[in-house]
Design a protein around this motif. Structure first.
Motif, PDB file in Angstrom:
ATOM      1  N   THR A  11      35.350  34.232  55.777  1.00 26.59           N
ATOM      2  CA  THR A  11      34.961  32.836  55.585  1.00 26.59           C
ATOM      3  C   THR A  11      34.664  32.586  54.124  1.00 26.59           C
ATOM      4  OG1 THR A  11      32.652  33.380  56.045  1.00 26.59           O
ATOM      5  CG2 THR A  11      33.978  32.610  57.889  1.00 26.59           C
ATOM      6  N   GLY A  12      35.125  31.484  53.641  1.00 28.19           N
ATOM      7  CA  GLY A  12      34.775  31.038  52.303  1.00 28.19           C
ATOM      8  C   GLY A  12      35.514  31.758  51.200  1.00 28.19           C
ATOM      9  N   LEU A  13      35.210  31.348  49.995  1.00 21.17           N
ATOM     10  CA  LEU A  13      35.829  31.912  48.804  1.00 21.17           C
ATOM     11  C   LEU A  13      35.399  33.361  48.588  1.00 21.17           C
ATOM     12  CD1 LEU A  13      37.625  31.343  46.382  1.00 21.17           C
ATOM     13  CD2 LEU A  13      35.601  30.567  45.153  1.00 21.17           C
ATOM     14  N   ILE A  18      36.811  39.095  48.265  1.00 19.29           N
ATOM     15  CA  ILE A  18      36.608  40.479  48.710  1.00 19.29           C
ATOM     16  C   ILE A  18      37.909  41.063  49.255  1.00 19.29           C
ATOM     17  CG2 ILE A  18      35.460  41.914  50.450  1.00 19.29           C
ATOM     18  CD1 ILE A  18      32.956  40.195  50.001  1.00 19.29           C
ATOM     19  N   MET A  19      38.671  40.279  50.020  1.00 20.89           N
ATOM     20  CA  MET A  19      39.935  40.766  50.561  1.00 20.89           C
ATOM     21  C   MET A  19      40.950  41.026  49.447  1.00 20.89           C
ATOM     22  SD  MET A  19      39.511  41.309  53.676  1.00 20.89           S
ATOM     23  CE  MET A  19      41.186  41.687  54.095  1.00 20.89           C
ATOM     24  N   VAL A  20      40.993  40.147  48.431  1.00 25.16           N
ATOM     25  CA  VAL A  20      41.878  40.354  47.288  1.00 25.16           C
ATOM     26  C   VAL A  20      41.470  41.614  46.533  1.00 25.16           C
ATOM     27  CG1 VAL A  20      42.559  39.405  45.041  1.00 25.16           C
ATOM     28  CG2 VAL A  20      42.551  37.951  47.071  1.00 25.16           C
ATOM     29  N   PHE A  21      40.155  41.802  46.350  1.00 26.34           N
ATOM     30  CA  PHE A  21      39.653  42.992  45.665  1.00 26.34           C
ATOM     31  C   PHE A  21      40.037  44.255  46.423  1.00 26.34           C
ATOM     32  CE2 PHE A  21      36.227  46.127  45.051  1.00 26.34           C
ATOM     33  CZ  PHE A  21      36.376  46.349  43.693  1.00 26.34           C
ATOM     34  N   ILE A  22      39.884  44.241  47.734  1.00 24.61           N
ATOM     35  CA  ILE A  22      40.253  45.409  48.544  1.00 24.61           C
ATOM     36  C   ILE A  22      41.750  45.681  48.430  1.00 24.61           C
ATOM     37  CG2 ILE A  22      40.449  46.233  50.929  1.00 24.61           C
ATOM     38  CD1 ILE A  22      37.757  44.842  51.480  1.00 24.61           C
ATOM     39  N   GLY A  23      42.568  44.630  48.479  1.00 26.25           N
ATOM     40  CA  GLY A  23      44.016  44.804  48.359  1.00 26.25           C
ATOM     41  C   GLY A  23      44.430  45.368  47.013  1.00 26.25           C
ATOM     42  N   VAL A  24      43.807  44.864  45.942  1.00 29.12           N
ATOM     43  CA  VAL A  24      44.126  45.357  44.600  1.00 29.12           C
ATOM     44  C   VAL A  24      43.694  46.812  44.449  1.00 29.12           C
ATOM     45  CG1 VAL A  24      43.529  45.093  42.147  1.00 29.12           C
ATOM     46  CG2 VAL A  24      44.132  43.096  43.516  1.00 29.12           C
ATOM     47  N   CYS A  25      42.546  47.159  44.980  1.00 25.35           N
ATOM     48  CA  CYS A  25      42.076  48.544  44.897  1.00 25.35           C
ATOM     49  C   CYS A  25      42.990  49.493  45.669  1.00 25.35           C
ATOM     50  CB  CYS A  25      40.644  48.658  45.405  1.00 25.35           C
ATOM     51  SG  CYS A  25      39.435  47.940  44.282  1.00 25.35           S
ATOM     52  N   LEU A  26      43.424  49.087  46.858  1.00 21.53           N
ATOM     53  CA  LEU A  26      44.346  49.920  47.628  1.00 21.53           C
ATOM     54  C   LEU A  26      45.678  50.087  46.903  1.00 21.53           C
ATOM     55  CD1 LEU A  26      43.674  48.682  51.271  1.00 21.53           C
ATOM     56  CD2 LEU A  26      43.142  50.925  50.314  1.00 21.53           C
ATOM     57  N   ALA A  27      46.197  49.003  46.329  1.00 19.90           N
ATOM     58  CA  ALA A  27      47.453  49.094  45.591  1.00 19.90           C
ATOM     59  C   ALA A  27      47.303  49.981  44.360  1.00 19.90           C
ATOM     60  CB  ALA A  27      47.926  47.695  45.183  1.00 19.90           C
ATOM     61  N   ALA A  28      46.188  49.856  43.671  1.00 20.81           N
ATOM     62  CA  ALA A  28      45.972  50.674  42.481  1.00 20.81           C
ATOM     63  C   ALA A  28      45.798  52.143  42.848  1.00 20.81           C
ATOM     64  CB  ALA A  28      44.748  50.178  41.724  1.00 20.81           C
ATOM     65  N   GLY A  29      45.099  52.403  43.927  1.00 18.25           N
ATOM     66  CA  GLY A  29      44.819  53.782  44.300  1.00 18.25           C
ATOM     67  C   GLY A  29      45.987  54.522  44.934  1.00 18.25           C
ATOM     68  N   PHE A  30      46.811  53.806  45.702  1.00 16.11           N
ATOM     69  CA  PHE A  30      47.891  54.482  46.420  1.00 16.11           C
ATOM     70  C   PHE A  30      49.264  54.244  45.822  1.00 16.11           C
ATOM     71  CE2 PHE A  30      44.644  54.163  49.777  1.00 16.11           C
ATOM     72  CZ  PHE A  30      44.546  55.501  50.095  1.00 16.11           C
ATOM     73  N   VAL A  31      49.400  53.281  44.903  1.00 11.06           N
ATOM     74  CA  VAL A  31      50.712  52.992  44.328  1.00 11.06           C
ATOM     75  C   VAL A  31      50.687  53.150  42.811  1.00 11.06           C
ATOM     76  CG1 VAL A  31      52.509  51.245  44.072  1.00 11.06           C
ATOM     77  CG2 VAL A  31      51.266  51.413  46.218  1.00 11.06           C
TER      78      VAL A  31
END
Length: 118
Positions: A11-13, A18-31
């Motif tokens: 919910t909310g901004l 937080i979801m964008v941050f999690i996605g960026v961290c996963l991409a940085a860590g695994f790719v």
């Protein structure tokens, strides 16, 4: 439906950030990081003039190739790629196969059938 299933509600901004941050961290860590490491290793060991240096995108592709090969090599239950020699078909199997081909392609006429009609 599963019991004890948890539903995450965004919910909310703040939730979106937080979801964008999690996605960026996963991409940085695994790719990105393994791609960077593959690039640095390749460029370190390719000190000869005849082996070209690679950039980050090529290092990421190299990492992806290595990851896929390791996955395929360690996959024991399922065979993603198989290479085997098939035995020759018996006359009965060959006849069944030819019947299936003729059903799928009704206008298909072999050279022998053309000569028989003449």
């Amino acid at each position: 439906m599963r019991k004890n299933t948890r539903v995450v509600q965004i919910t909310g901004l703040r939730g979106l950030l937080i979801m964008v941050f999690i996605g960026v961290c996963l991409a940085a860590g695994f790719v990105a990081f393994p791609g960077y490491a593959a690039m640095r290793l390749w460029n370190h060991f390719s000190t000869d003039n005849w082996v070209p240096a690679i950039n980050l995108i090529q290092g990421t592709l190299l990492w992806a190739i290595i990851a896929i090969i390791v996955y395929m090599a360690n996959c024991k239950d399922k065979y993603l790629v198989t290479m085997r020699h098939s035995s020759e078909l018996s006359e009965e199997e060959l006849q069944k196969l030819m019947e299936k081909i003729k059903i799928q392609a009704p206008n298909f006429i072999t050279e022998e059938e053309k000569e028989m009609k003449k």
